[in-house]
Design a protein around this motif. Structure first.
Motif, mmCIF file in Angstrom:
data_model
loop_
_atom_site.group_PDB
_atom_site.id
_atom_site.type_symbol
_atom_site.label_atom_id
_atom_site.label_comp_id
_atom_site.label_asym_id
_atom_site.label_seq_id
_atom_site.Cartn_x
_atom_site.Cartn_y
_atom_site.Cartn_z
ATOM 1 N N UNK A 332 1.013 -1.052 -0.163
ATOM 2 C CA UNK A 332 -0.073 0.011 -0.129
ATOM 3 C C UNK A 332 0.951 1.237 -0.117
ATOM 4 N N UNK A 333 1.837 1.161 0.852
ATOM 5 C CA UNK A 333 2.950 2.349 0.775
ATOM 6 C C UNK A 333 3.621 2.645 -0.557
ATOM 7 N N UNK A 334 3.878 1.599 -1.082
ATOM 8 C CA UNK A 334 4.488 1.453 -2.510
ATOM 9 C C UNK A 334 3.756 2.094 -3.470
ATOM 10 N N UNK A 335 2.095 1.703 -3.343
ATOM 11 C CA UNK A 335 1.259 2.333 -4.160
ATOM 12 C C UNK A 335 1.273 4.003 -4.350
ATOM 13 N N UNK A 336 1.512 4.386 -3.186
ATOM 14 C CA UNK A 336 1.407 5.920 -3.072
ATOM 15 C C UNK A 336 2.745 6.511 -3.418
ATOM 16 N N UNK A 337 4.034 5.643 -3.808
ATOM 17 C CA UNK A 337 5.200 6.329 -4.162
ATOM 18 C C UNK A 337 5.560 6.001 -5.611
ATOM 19 N N UNK A 338 4.804 5.191 -6.259
ATOM 20 C CA UNK A 338 5.020 4.888 -7.625
ATOM 21 C C UNK A 338 3.926 4.986 -8.477
ATOM 22 N N UNK A 339 3.953 5.852 -9.571
ATOM 23 C CA UNK A 339 2.618 6.095 -10.380
ATOM 24 C C UNK A 339 2.394 5.259 -11.590
ATOM 25 N N UNK A 340 3.133 4.206 -11.474
ATOM 26 C CA UNK A 340 2.639 2.798 -12.617
ATOM 27 C C UNK A 340 1.916 1.581 -12.022
ATOM 28 N N UNK A 341 1.345 0.913 -12.692
ATOM 29 C CA UNK A 341 0.994 -0.415 -12.365
ATOM 30 C C UNK A 341 2.052 -1.272 -11.744
ATOM 31 N N UNK A 342 1.941 -2.027 -10.791
ATOM 32 C CA UNK A 342 3.244 -2.693 -10.474
ATOM 33 C C UNK A 342 2.739 -4.109 -9.684
ATOM 34 N N UNK A 343 3.554 -5.166 -9.871
ATOM 35 C CA UNK A 343 3.323 -6.320 -9.155
ATOM 36 C C UNK A 343 4.436 -6.514 -7.877
ATOM 37 N N UNK A 344 4.002 -6.377 -6.783
ATOM 38 C CA UNK A 344 4.873 -6.210 -5.490
ATOM 39 C C UNK A 344 5.701 -7.514 -5.308
ATOM 40 N N UNK A 345 5.115 -8.612 -5.450
ATOM 41 C CA UNK A 345 5.936 -10.098 -5.255
ATOM 42 C C UNK A 345 5.487 -10.997 -6.420
ATOM 43 N N UNK A 346 6.176 -11.968 -6.327
ATOM 44 C CA UNK A 346 5.897 -13.171 -7.066
ATOM 45 C C UNK A 346 4.822 -14.192 -6.263
ATOM 46 N N UNK A 347 4.567 -15.252 -6.986
ATOM 47 C CA UNK A 347 3.752 -16.298 -6.256
ATOM 48 C C UNK A 347 4.745 -16.775 -4.814
ATOM 49 N N UNK A 348 3.837 -17.120 -4.021
ATOM 50 C CA UNK A 348 4.321 -17.541 -2.683
ATOM 51 C C UNK A 348 4.596 -19.081 -2.798
ATOM 52 N N UNK A 349 5.778 -19.718 -3.201
ATOM 53 C CA UNK A 349 5.694 -21.159 -3.221
ATOM 54 C C UNK A 349 6.303 -21.812 -1.820
ATOM 55 N N UNK A 350 5.833 -22.967 -1.844
ATOM 56 C CA UNK A 350 6.343 -23.885 -0.876
ATOM 57 C C UNK A 350 6.837 -25.001 -1.099
ATOM 58 N N UNK A 351 7.673 -25.676 -0.217
ATOM 59 C CA UNK A 351 8.554 -26.978 -0.606
ATOM 60 C C UNK A 351 7.630 -28.034 -0.739
#
Length: 515
Positions: A332-351
């Protein structure tokens, strides 16, 4: 009937709790046979192998197996849980994952016992505030005013005749940073030196310090202090009335501001202020992304609306000493600081698709006492949230989708202050900002990794014989736009390290540089 049932359940819970505390304390203080120690060692090793998603990122299987096998061969005599912890913790730390560690729980005490311990006073080394610089240890401050002139600013050369360099090396072997980063180690000891010292050397009522100040050396013994007895003073009815009104107002104010949090020094965890010299420079401080009653959505919404209304052209974001927390709050903080669409993380893989050794998973005391079965809920959650693709199993995570910037997004100049205790989700926030070239980074390398970390869900597993706990992250949390260098944190564009002299003079050189 209803009241009787509640009373019965409460009484049963209390009896079970007291019985379990006594049994646990016996376990944690008793000696354990080599067979019991080897059983717990085996559970710790297999738990890591079966569920830790980044087990071999920074150490080979061959080297880690060798460490576990070597420790197993030394377990020929009975040991207490603490003695076993001192042997096992460094092996687990060799995985080089800052979220993975062994913890020694200590004995369990009742509220009455806690109050008694509090009244008994502070341990010697718990009276001091420290600053660790490389392999050196300094006294930043003291919580007893009469000792300030004697101790403040001095370097500790040894404690009870043990050289400081040896103590620091031993303390730092009990935990790890992410990968090959080195700034996290001194940052942790600066905050918790007394804790790790007592884990290694045990508690005592006095500690002999060998100290150095400029060119002179001297010895000083720090003793356990007992809090002064408070004299009870009878208040007049008028004073009682005024106090009640003041307390009511204070509570109301506290409730109103609690969404911003408060640290141990009474300062807000979330704060917006403006530079006293240049009022076109705003400073947002975020000391944690996880605390009780936090409302990040409200704070960020209010802050960035105010920043836009004031036409601020330079923002300083201070995330130093922020150990992480909620990925959603970071996003949420990132979305107030960057003016373009963005994916914050990848998929959360488990072992694995489920937690092996789940029977050892730590559960809240209320769940254990009332016998509430949580296993069906975990199965239901797994069925709803877990998926599989060509790479492996992964679970749903909201930050793994591209999202648009928020209203009142800030597009002006940005400076980001980071240090060795900027860890976990805070490192991922910093990495995302740096990956899109958003901001100038000032300070020192973050303690958390740039590309990835093992985190997400982090259960504790109780080793059945010794009572030690294994903190075991089971998900890979990574950013989308990675760099080639793995195993290091976010590097600052402008490197500035804190010095003891600046801390003693209460001078924030990193903030000064940003301004």
């Amino acid at each position: 009937m209803k009241t009787t049932l509640i009373t019965l359940l409460f009484t049963s819970s209390l009896i079970l709790s007291c019985t379990s505390k006594k049994a646990f304390n016996t376990k944690i203080t008793s000696k354990h046979s080599p067979t019991e120690l080897q059983q717990d060692l085996s559970i710790a090793k297999s738990s890591l192998e079966q569920n830790h998603p980044g087990l071999y990122w920074y150490i080979s299987k061959k080297d880690l197996d060798f460490k576990f096998d070597s420790l197993k061969k030394t377990l020929k005599d009975s040991l207490t849980s603490l003695e076993f912890y001192r042997k096992l913790a460094p092996v687990v730390a060799s995985v080089k994952c800052g979220h993975t560690k062994m913890t020694y729980p200590g004995i369990k005490v009742s509220k009455f016992q806690k109050d008694s311990l509090k009244k008994a006073g502070d341990r010697p080394l718990s009276q001091l505030y420290y600053f660790v610089d490389s392999n050196r240890l300094f006294i930043k401050s003291v919580n007893k005013k009469e000792l300030l002139d004697t101790l403040k600013g001095a370097e500790i050369l040894s404690i009870d005749n043990i050289p400081t360099s040896e103590i620091i090396e031993k303390c730092e072997s009990l935990y790890s940073s992410d990968g090959y980063n080195q700034t996290f180690y001194p940052a942790v000891l600066t905050r918790s030196f007394d804790v790790y010292y007592y884990l290694n050397y045990g508690k005592s009522d006095s500690s002999k310090l060998s100290l150095k100040r400029t060119d002179s050396t001297y010895n000083f013994t720090v003793k356990k202090i007992n809090p002064p007895k408070k004299e009870k003073k009878l208040a007049t009815p008028e004073e009682v009335g005024k106090k009640k009104i003041a307390d009511k107002q204070a509570k109301k104010l506290k409730r109103k501001k609690r969404y911003k949090g408060i640290d141990k020094f009474g300062e807000p965890l979330l704060d917006l202020k403006y530079d006293s010299v240049n009022n076109q420079t705003a400073i947002i401080t975020v000391k944690s992304f996880s605390f009780d009653h936090a409302n990040f959505r409200k704070f960020f919404r209010q802050s960035f609306k105010e920043i836009k209304d004031k036409n601020i052209d330079h923002l300083i974001l201070d995330v130093r000493n922020n150990g992480g927390g909620s990925l959603m709050a970071c996003n949420r903080l990132f979305r107030y600081l960057y003016n373009q669409p963005h994916q914050f993380t990848g998929k959360a893989y488990t072992k694995n698709s489920y937690l092996k050794h789940i029977k050892y998973q730590d559960k809240p005391a209320t769940v254990k006492a009332l016998g509430i079965i949580t296993y069906p809920l975990s199965i239901l959650s797994k069925l709803i949230l877990e998926r599989k693709d060509s790479i492996g199993y992964y679970s749903y995570i909201p930050t793994a989708h591209s999202v648009k910037p928020l209203k009142n997004v800030y597009e002006g100049k940005l400076s980001v202050l980071i240090n060795g205790y900027s860890f976990s989700a805070t490192s991922l926030l910093s990495a995302n900002l740096q990956s899109v070239k958003r901001g100038t980074f000032i300070g020192e390398e973050t303690g958390g990794g740039y590309n990835q970390c093992s985190a997400g869900r982090i259960p504790y597993l109780n080793l059945p014989n010794t009572g030690l706990k294994l903190r075991l992250p089971i998900k890979v949390i990574d950013i989308v736009k990675k760099r080639e260098l793995y195993g290091r944190g976010v590097f600052p564009d402008v490197i500035i390290r804190e010095r003891l002299e600046d801390l003693l003079n209460k001078r924030d050189v990193v903030m000064e540089k940003a301004k």
